[in-house]
Design an enzyme around this catalytic site. Structure first.
Site, PDB file in Angstrom:
ATOM      1  N   CYS A 110     -11.302  27.194 -22.312  1.00 46.10           N
ATOM      2  CA  CYS A 110     -11.435  27.257 -23.776  1.00 46.10           C
ATOM      3  C   CYS A 110     -10.251  27.968 -24.426  1.00 46.10           C
ATOM      4  O   CYS A 110     -10.017  27.821 -25.622  1.00 46.10           O
ATOM      5  CB  CYS A 110     -12.728  27.959 -24.161  1.00 46.10           C
ATOM      6  SG  CYS A 110     -14.183  27.059 -23.654  1.00 46.10           S
ATOM      7  N   HIS A 244     -12.834  31.293 -31.613  1.00 46.27           N
ATOM      8  CA  HIS A 244     -13.343  30.227 -30.746  1.00 46.27           C
ATOM      9  C   HIS A 244     -14.783  29.921 -31.160  1.00 46.27           C
ATOM     10  O   HIS A 244     -15.593  30.832 -31.335  1.00 46.27           O
ATOM     11  CB  HIS A 244     -13.284  30.701 -29.291  1.00 46.27           C
ATOM     12  CG  HIS A 244     -13.824  29.702 -28.322  1.00 46.27           C
ATOM     13  ND1 HIS A 244     -13.542  28.355 -28.416  1.00 46.27           N
ATOM     14  CD2 HIS A 244     -14.636  29.846 -27.241  1.00 46.27           C
ATOM     15  CE1 HIS A 244     -14.159  27.720 -27.429  1.00 46.27           C
ATOM     16  NE2 HIS A 244     -14.828  28.599 -26.712  1.00 46.27           N
ATOM     17  N   ASN A 274     -19.416  23.665 -29.167  1.00 44.73           N
ATOM     18  CA  ASN A 274     -18.232  24.246 -28.521  1.00 44.73           C
ATOM     19  C   ASN A 274     -17.440  23.105 -27.879  1.00 44.73           C
ATOM     20  O   ASN A 274     -17.871  22.518 -26.896  1.00 44.73           O
ATOM     21  CB  ASN A 274     -18.710  25.260 -27.471  1.00 44.73           C
ATOM     22  CG  ASN A 274     -17.568  25.888 -26.694  1.00 44.73           C
ATOM     23  OD1 ASN A 274     -16.428  25.460 -26.802  1.00 44.73           O
ATOM     24  ND2 ASN A 274     -17.894  26.895 -25.905  1.00 44.73           N
TER      25      ASN A 274
HETATM   26  O1  UT7 Z   1     -16.533  28.881 -24.341  1.00 42.73           O
HETATM   27  C1  UT7 Z   1     -17.285  29.866 -23.679  1.00 42.73           C
HETATM   28  C2  UT7 Z   1     -18.513  29.225 -23.186  1.00 42.73           C
HETATM   29  N1  UT7 Z   1     -19.779  29.784 -23.358  1.00 42.73           N
HETATM   30  C3  UT7 Z   1     -20.238  30.711 -24.244  1.00 42.73           C
HETATM   31  O2  UT7 Z   1     -19.557  31.284 -25.031  1.00 42.73           O
HETATM   32  C4  UT7 Z   1     -21.688  30.995 -24.194  1.00 42.73           C
HETATM   33  C5  UT7 Z   1     -22.015  32.454 -24.364  1.00 42.73           C
HETATM   34  N2  UT7 Z   1     -23.464  32.684 -24.307  1.00 42.73           N
HETATM   35  C6  UT7 Z   1     -24.305  32.279 -25.261  1.00 42.73           C
HETATM   36  O3  UT7 Z   1     -23.884  31.693 -26.249  1.00 42.73           O
HETATM   37  C7  UT7 Z   1     -25.769  32.621 -25.129  1.00 42.73           C
HETATM   38  O4  UT7 Z   1     -25.933  33.472 -24.024  1.00 42.73           O
HETATM   39  C8  UT7 Z   1     -26.684  31.370 -24.949  1.00 42.73           C
HETATM   40  C9  UT7 Z   1     -26.758  30.589 -26.256  1.00 42.73           C
HETATM   41  C10 UT7 Z   1     -26.157  30.471 -23.850  1.00 42.73           C
HETATM   42  C11 UT7 Z   1     -28.096  31.788 -24.599  1.00 42.73           C
HETATM   43  O5  UT7 Z   1     -28.612  32.640 -25.582  1.00 42.73           O
HETATM   44  P1  UT7 Z   1     -29.292  34.028 -25.182  1.00 42.73           P
HETATM   45  O6  UT7 Z   1     -29.812  34.623 -26.412  1.00 42.73           O
HETATM   46  O7  UT7 Z   1     -28.271  34.805 -24.376  1.00 42.73           O
HETATM   47  O8  UT7 Z   1     -30.499  33.562 -24.274  1.00 42.73           O
HETATM   48  P2  UT7 Z   1     -30.836  33.914 -22.752  1.00 42.73           P
HETATM   49  O9  UT7 Z   1     -29.896  33.215 -21.822  1.00 42.73           O
HETATM   50  O10 UT7 Z   1     -30.959  35.412 -22.601  1.00 42.73           O
HETATM   51  O11 UT7 Z   1     -32.256  33.265 -22.625  1.00 42.73           O
HETATM   52  C12 UT7 Z   1     -33.366  33.693 -23.439  1.00 42.73           C
HETATM   53  C13 UT7 Z   1     -34.516  32.731 -23.241  1.00 42.73           C
HETATM   54  C14 UT7 Z   1     -34.795  32.404 -21.768  1.00 42.73           C
HETATM   55  O12 UT7 Z   1     -36.208  32.280 -21.617  1.00 42.73           O
HETATM   56  P3  UT7 Z   1     -37.079  33.502 -21.039  1.00 42.73           P
HETATM   57  O13 UT7 Z   1     -36.519  33.749 -19.672  1.00 42.73           O
HETATM   58  O14 UT7 Z   1     -36.851  34.642 -21.991  1.00 42.73           O
HETATM   59  O15 UT7 Z   1     -38.469  32.953 -21.063  1.00 42.73           O
HETATM   60  C15 UT7 Z   1     -34.167  31.056 -21.557  1.00 42.73           C
HETATM   61  O16 UT7 Z   1     -34.791  30.312 -20.529  1.00 42.73           O
HETATM   62  O17 UT7 Z   1     -34.193  31.477 -23.844  1.00 42.73           O
HETATM   63  C16 UT7 Z   1     -34.424  30.419 -22.895  1.00 42.73           C
HETATM   64  N3  UT7 Z   1     -33.528  29.336 -23.203  1.00 42.73           N
HETATM   65  C17 UT7 Z   1     -33.867  28.335 -24.049  1.00 42.73           C
HETATM   66  N4  UT7 Z   1     -34.975  28.095 -24.757  1.00 42.73           N
HETATM   67  C18 UT7 Z   1     -34.998  26.991 -25.517  1.00 42.73           C
HETATM   68  C19 UT7 Z   1     -32.256  29.128 -22.763  1.00 42.73           C
HETATM   69  N5  UT7 Z   1     -31.753  28.007 -23.310  1.00 42.73           N
HETATM   70  C20 UT7 Z   1     -32.726  27.489 -24.098  1.00 42.73           C
HETATM   71  C21 UT7 Z   1     -32.823  26.359 -24.917  1.00 42.73           C
HETATM   72  N6  UT7 Z   1     -33.959  26.141 -25.614  1.00 42.73           N
HETATM   73  N7  UT7 Z   1     -31.799  25.487 -25.062  1.00 42.73           N
END
Ligand code: UT7
Length: 320
Positions: A110, A244, A274
């Site tokens: 990225c 970004h 993204n």
């Molecule tokens: O270019 C660089 C590339 N990547 C990035 O910059 C990504 C950086 N990270 C992020 O943007 C965030 O961490 C995410 C958007 C990927 C995830 O958000 P988060 O607030 O960090 O969520 P999490 O991974 O801590 O997950 C929280 C909950 C989990 O459920 P439980 O375990 O609390 O029951 C996940 O399973 O959200 C769940 N979850 C979803 N729920 C509905 C994860 N993805 C989804 C989804 N829909 N798409």
């Protein structure tokens, strides 16, 4: 002597995939995606190849710059994965444009566009070039695990391009890398060698979202502060910030730690997701074509991604 940006362009595939559509094949919702990422929809390649995206963005940038392909001295393409393993995507684009200059790819994930700008700066410093085309393009939909809701909602396909010409627009640029193969990676995929001892893995993206999130916020704050200081400027001098476009919450969290008003941040993640290396030049082009930049404006940019890499810069907008 370095460069100024004299033209910008972009291209996205026609097909728009909404959050609603994604919620029909993985357990997610429009509400979750919008609240946690700021993304409403993204463009996904169906008919288009990555070369189609690159060539259209490049032609738009050349037209905006008033430069012909024959006047180019170098083409750099920032991409994770071009259409072929070899030749490079930059060589494929060179052929399609009818240019005759050297061409090569850079993989800075990225942050690739920022890496490409810094490499281009070296060619200008050595007085080897007058006009350089930098393209950034990724179609991550081809390496997305479409059964993994934690990643498939995030990414979109697209490309952006800039034409650089001799000038003093680049005021500072800084790259970093912190080698890490755990938090954000994609295996190469099938290996054809009958002699190789390691198993092939599916070439799909794996990501530890919360770890990347923390890295992203820290890197953006550090990168933007350093770029402004290295340019000999203060935050008050900055007219636009192009971060970004990975997650609007990342941008908001970093913005809260920087003394720069919210209205100076460029956000376009809602409609593209993204798009990896393409985020920066796509946002530049959108703002340029919308007439948001005035000659003399200072633009701070910061990207981060797999590597883990970062790239930040301050550019003075020298175009009329
Ligand atoms: O270019 C660089 C590339 N990547 C990035 O910059 C990504 C950086 N990270 C992020 O943007 C965030 O961490 C995410 C958007 C990927 C995830 O958000 P988060 O607030 O960090 O969520 P999490 O991974 O801590 O997950 C929280 C909950 C989990 O459920 P439980 O375990 O609390 O029951 C996940 O399973 O959200 C769940 N979850 C979803 N729920 C509905 C994860 N993805 C989804 C989804 N829909 N798409």
């Amino acid at each position: 002597m370095s460069f100024s940006i004299i033209g910008t362009g972009r291209c996205v595939p026609k097909y728009i995939m909404t959050n609603q559509e994604i919620s029909t094949f993985v357990d997610t919702s429009d509400e979750w995606i919008q609240q946690r990422t700021g993304i409403c929809e993204r463009h996904i390649c169906k008919e288009e190849t990555i070369t189609d995206l690159c060539v259209t963005a490049a032609k738009n940038a050349l037209e905006d710059a008033g430069v012909t392909p024959q006047e180019l001295d170098l083409i750099i393409c920032a991409t994770l994965r071009g259409e072929l393993i070899t030749p490079s995507e930059a060589c494929i684009v060179q052929k399609e444009l009818g240019a005759t200059c050297p061409a090569f790819d850079i993989n800075g994930a990225c942050s690739g566009f920022m890496y490409a700008l810094d490499v281009a700066d070296g060619f200008f410093a050595r007085n080897k070039v007058k006009n350089v085309l930098v393209i950034a393009a990724d179609n991550l939909s081809n390496i997305t695990d479409w059964t993994d809701r934690s990643t498939c909602v995030l990414f979109g396909d697209g490309s952006g391009a800039v034409v650089l010409s001799k000038g003093e627009g680049l005021r500072s640029i800084n790259l970093t890398a912190k080698g890490n193969t755990d938090v954000l990676f994609a295996p190469r995929g099938e290996n054809t060698s009958p002699f190789y001892k390691h198993p092939s893995e599916r070439p799909v993206l794996h990501m530890n979202g919360p770890e990347v999130y923390k890295f992203a916020v820290t890197s953006m704050v550090r990168g933007i502060k350093k770029a402004i200081k290295d340019a000999g400027l203060t935050p008050d001098d900055i007219d636009h910030i192009i971060p970004h476009q990975a997650n609007s919450r990342i941008i908001e969290a970093a913005a809260a730690k920087l003394p720069i008003p919210h209205e100076k941040y460029v956000f376009n993640i809602a409609h593209y997701g993204n798009t990896s290396a393409s985020c920066m030049p796509m946002a530049l082009d959108e703002a340029n074509k919308a007439g948001k930049f005035k000659k003399g404006d200072y633009i701070a940019m910061c990207a981060f991604g797999s590597g883990l890499t970062t790239g930040s810069a301050v550019i003075r907008w020298d175009k009329d």
